[in-house]
Design an enzyme around this catalytic site. Structure first.
Site, mmCIF file in Angstrom:
data_model
loop_
_atom_site.group_PDB
_atom_site.id
_atom_site.type_symbol
_atom_site.label_atom_id
_atom_site.label_comp_id
_atom_site.label_asym_id
_atom_site.label_seq_id
_atom_site.Cartn_x
_atom_site.Cartn_y
_atom_site.Cartn_z
ATOM 1 N N HIS A 150 26.371 20.665 48.540
ATOM 2 C CA HIS A 150 25.137 19.895 48.418
ATOM 3 C C HIS A 150 24.931 19.029 49.660
ATOM 4 O O HIS A 150 25.495 17.938 49.758
ATOM 5 C CB HIS A 150 25.193 18.988 47.181
ATOM 6 C CG HIS A 150 25.088 19.724 45.890
ATOM 7 N ND1 HIS A 150 23.874 19.981 45.291
ATOM 8 C CD2 HIS A 150 26.032 20.270 45.096
ATOM 9 C CE1 HIS A 150 24.078 20.647 44.168
ATOM 10 N NE2 HIS A 150 25.383 20.842 44.029
ATOM 11 N N GLU B 198 22.399 17.277 50.403
ATOM 12 C CA GLU B 198 21.709 16.030 50.023
ATOM 13 C C GLU B 198 22.667 14.984 49.472
ATOM 14 O O GLU B 198 22.293 13.812 49.343
ATOM 15 C CB GLU B 198 20.601 16.331 49.011
ATOM 16 C CG GLU B 198 21.036 16.577 47.576
ATOM 17 C CD GLU B 198 21.574 17.975 47.311
ATOM 18 O OE1 GLU B 198 21.835 18.290 46.132
ATOM 19 O OE2 GLU B 198 21.723 18.763 48.275
ATOM 20 N N CYS C 31 23.401 25.469 46.492
ATOM 21 C CA CYS C 31 24.163 25.596 45.248
ATOM 22 C C CYS C 31 23.715 26.833 44.466
ATOM 23 O O CYS C 31 23.885 27.939 44.926
ATOM 24 C CB CYS C 31 24.072 24.306 44.432
ATOM 25 S SG CYS C 31 25.296 24.207 43.093
#
EC number: 4.3.2.10
Length: 214
Positions: free
Chosen positions: A192, A194, A82
């Site tokens: 992202h 995650e 990001c």
């Protein structure tokens, strides 16, 4: 020696990144740190973040992390996420802020006048939610991930590399934009991993096993 250092400069949900890394690398040591010496000593470095570019740069410098991040991006397996992608470039339209200049290029805001889908419906900024990522080149971090797989985004700005050959993947919103870049030991993504379920965990799993050769 620490296996993986997650750079802590006070911005973003670092816990979710570290927990995802611990999940895919249970036998490796993962630390979240703002200590330049620990970053320098780690085998791999992850540079995540959320927030406004000027604030991120200010906090990075306030913690004395600029040189440590630049060195890590040049020397060892490095993953930017990001803002951790955007900060690598020279300049951002967000706050007219200078970045780290590791890569040549700039960061641009989605143009409001262009934000309509094929039916003419207005698209929202920030670009938030799931979108497909198309792979521009073969890379070890794409191993086992289907071309066009969906990843999770939250952003209003995108990178425009000076060298188009840096692009490792792209998405469309509504026009094509670079969603990941690769150069040597460095890989960085706008989305992202995650927060991207199985596909994101697979990318992180590939990273923690990558030797930085590309």
């Amino acid at each position: 020696m620490t296996d993986i250092a997650v750079v802590d400069y006070g911005m973003g949900n670092l816990r979710s990144v570290s927990k995802a890394l611990e999940h895919v690398a249970p036998n490796q040591t993962v630390i979240v740190t703002s200590d330049p010496a620990q970053i320098a000593a780690a085998r791999r470095v992850v540079f995540p973040g959320q927030g406004a570019m000027p604030d991120c740069m200010r906090e990075l410098d306030a913690r004395g992390l600029r040189n440590a991040v630049i060195a890590a991006a040049a020397e060892k397996p490095f993953l930017g996420i990001c803002i951790g992608l955007q900060l690598l470039f020279e300049h951002s339209e967000e706050g007219n802020a200078a970045g780290l200049g590791v890569l040549k290029g700039k960061v641009k805001r989605f143009a409001a006048a262009e934000m309509h889908d094929e039916h003419g419906a207005k698209l929202k900024v920030p670009h938030m939610g799931w979108n497909q990522v198309y792979q521009s080149l073969e890379h070890p971090l794409w191993h086992g991930i289907a071309d066009g797989e969906r990843f999770y985004y939250v952003h209003s700005y995108y990178v425009l590399p000076e060298d188009a050959g840096l692009a490792a993947g792209y998405s469309e919103y509504p026009k094509r934009f670079t969603s990941s870049i690769a150069r040597g030991n460095l890989f960085a993504v706008q989305f992202h991993p995650e927060k991207s379920h199985d596909a994101g965990l697979k990318l992180l799993s590939n990273f923690v096993r990558w030797d930085g050769v590309f």
